[in-house]
Design an enzyme around this catalytic site. Structure first.
Site, PDB file in Angstrom:
ATOM      1  NE  ARG A  11       2.610  -8.804   5.381  1.00  0.00           N
ATOM      2  CZ  ARG A  11       1.329  -9.083   5.548  1.00  0.00           C
ATOM      3  NH1 ARG A  11       0.790 -10.130   4.942  1.00  0.00           N
ATOM      4  NH2 ARG A  11       0.554  -8.317   6.298  1.00  0.00           N
ATOM      5  CG  ASP A  12      -1.445  -7.302   3.099  1.00  0.00           C
ATOM      6  OD1 ASP A  12      -1.791  -8.242   2.374  1.00  0.00           O
ATOM      7  OD2 ASP A  12      -2.219  -6.728   3.867  1.00  0.00           O
ATOM      8  CG  HIS A 203      -4.720  -4.459   7.475  1.00  0.00           C
ATOM      9  ND1 HIS A 203      -3.352  -4.469   7.373  1.00  0.00           N
ATOM     10  CD2 HIS A 203      -5.171  -5.128   6.385  1.00  0.00           C
ATOM     11  CE1 HIS A 203      -2.990  -5.114   6.277  1.00  0.00           C
ATOM     12  NE2 HIS A 203      -4.078  -5.535   5.661  1.00  0.00           N
ATOM     13  CG  HIS A 205      -8.065  -5.908   2.432  1.00  0.00           C
ATOM     14  ND1 HIS A 205      -7.724  -7.158   2.009  1.00  0.00           N
ATOM     15  CD2 HIS A 205      -6.993  -5.461   3.135  1.00  0.00           C
ATOM     16  CE1 HIS A 205      -6.499  -7.463   2.438  1.00  0.00           C
ATOM     17  NE2 HIS A 205      -6.042  -6.448   3.136  1.00  0.00           N
ATOM     18  CB  CYS A 236      -9.301  -9.774  -2.579  1.00  0.00           C
ATOM     19  SG  CYS A 236     -10.235 -10.684  -1.343  1.00  0.00           S
ATOM     20  CG  ASN A 245      -3.402  -4.613   1.280  1.00  0.00           C
ATOM     21  OD1 ASN A 245      -3.703  -4.815   2.448  1.00  0.00           O
ATOM     22  ND2 ASN A 245      -2.680  -5.441   0.560  1.00  0.00           N
TER      23      ASN A 245
HETATM   24 ZN   LIG Z   1      -4.111  -6.457   3.798  1.00  0.00          ZN
END
Ligand SMILES: [Zn+2]
Length: 305
Positions: A11-12, A203, A205, A236, A245
């Site tokens: 997803r991300d 979470h 990055h 990003c 991520n």
């Molecule tokens: Zn993320």
């Protein structure tokens, strides 16, 4: 010590990749990750298919994933419409999201933070009717691309509202990858006074190369759930070309070497990331992945191939 890794690559990660993967390839990625031992997968988002073409196949994908008793599939659900779509699929868990900073929330969700809560309440209500657990994402907790630093009290206020709405866990997102361990510890210590750390996920990055250090700082303070993305998939949106991520492989390597068992096979994750690299037509940023692949190429050469 038990660490729960939530794999958010499908997803991300994919949502920030240019190449759109076929649904069957996404299923293959999920299968590879499950074979590696990953048990928590965020697989898609039920946002309007017009917003994110990469995730337009949310319902099809949800139906094609292998139904396994010990695997949790999660999807992002932005509003009532998304909840109605998600509710017709076998997705086990939903996630709602908003930002800790007003401007990012307006740009991302098109509403003020205050006006977002009633929308989330509707999603929570539908989830409750179906017995579905919901996670809450708070983005930009360490910094906003428009407002800069985000006050801790503001982050805490959003977290508390989410908990009141009934989310079981809150994932604190360093959306633009500006955090350093000191900031991570400062925020977690402040959170801890109001929220048990068992309900907090990190979470991070890796935009500025501090993702792994931040994850480690969070573990040191007692956080036991981390969101990671295979190969570091996903860039990003605020820093084109930069990493997004934190990579699953990089975290796994660190944990393994620190003697923390996750039950996940690093080599199998790398093999799955290698498949994604081919599909996305680019090398993924995970350092551990690239070193694994280089070593594999060396060994092949050694065999006289
Ligand atoms: Zn993320």
């Amino acid at each position: 010590m038990q660490i729960k890794l939530v794999e958010v690559g499908l997803r991300d990660g994919l949502q920030n990749e240019r190449v759109i993967l076929a649904t069957e390839d996404k299923v293959k990625v999920a299968q590879g990750l499950i074979k590696a031992g990953i048990r928590h997968l965020e697989v898609t988002s039920f946002v309007s298919p017009k917003w994110i073409p990469q995730l337009a196949d949310a319902a099809q994908l949800a139906h094609q994933l292998p139904p396994l008793a010990d695997v949790v599939y999660r999807a992002l659900v932005p509003n009532r419409r998304g909840a109605e779509r998600a509710g017709q699929t076998p997705i086990h868990e939903w996630a709602v999201f908003l930002s800790a900073s007003e401007t990012h929330n307006r740009k991302n969700i098109n509403k003020s933070i205050e006006d977002t809560y009633p929308v989330l309440r509707e999603v929570m209500e539908l989830a409750r009717q179906q017995g579905i657990r919901v996670r809450g994402y708070v983005s930009t907790v360490f910094g906003c691309p428009y407002e800069g630093e985000v006050p801790t009290e503001q982050v805490l206020r959003v977290c508390e509202r989410l908990l009141q709405l009934g989310v079981y866990e809150i994932s604190l997102g360093d959306t633009i990858g500006v955090a350093t361990p000191k900031a991570v510890k400062r925020l977690l210590r402040a959170c801890q006074r109001h929220i048990p750390l068992e309900q907090i996920a990190g979470h991070f990055h890796d935009t500025r190369g501090t993702g792994l250090a931040n994850a480690y700082a969070a573990l040191e303070l007692g956080v036991r759930t981390l969101d990671t993305s295979l190969g570091g998939l996903g860039g990003c949106p605020y820093a084109p070309g930069a990493a997004g991520n934190l990579a699953t492989e990089d975290v796994l390597y660190l944990l393994e070497q620190e003697g923390i068992d996750t039950g996940i096979d690093l080599a199998l994750v790398c093999e799955t990331s290698d498949f994604v690299q081919t599909k996305c037509k680019r090398a993924l940023p995970s350092k551990v992945l690239q070193s694994y692949l280089a070593q594999k190429r060396d060994e092949k050469r050694g065999d006289g191939d």
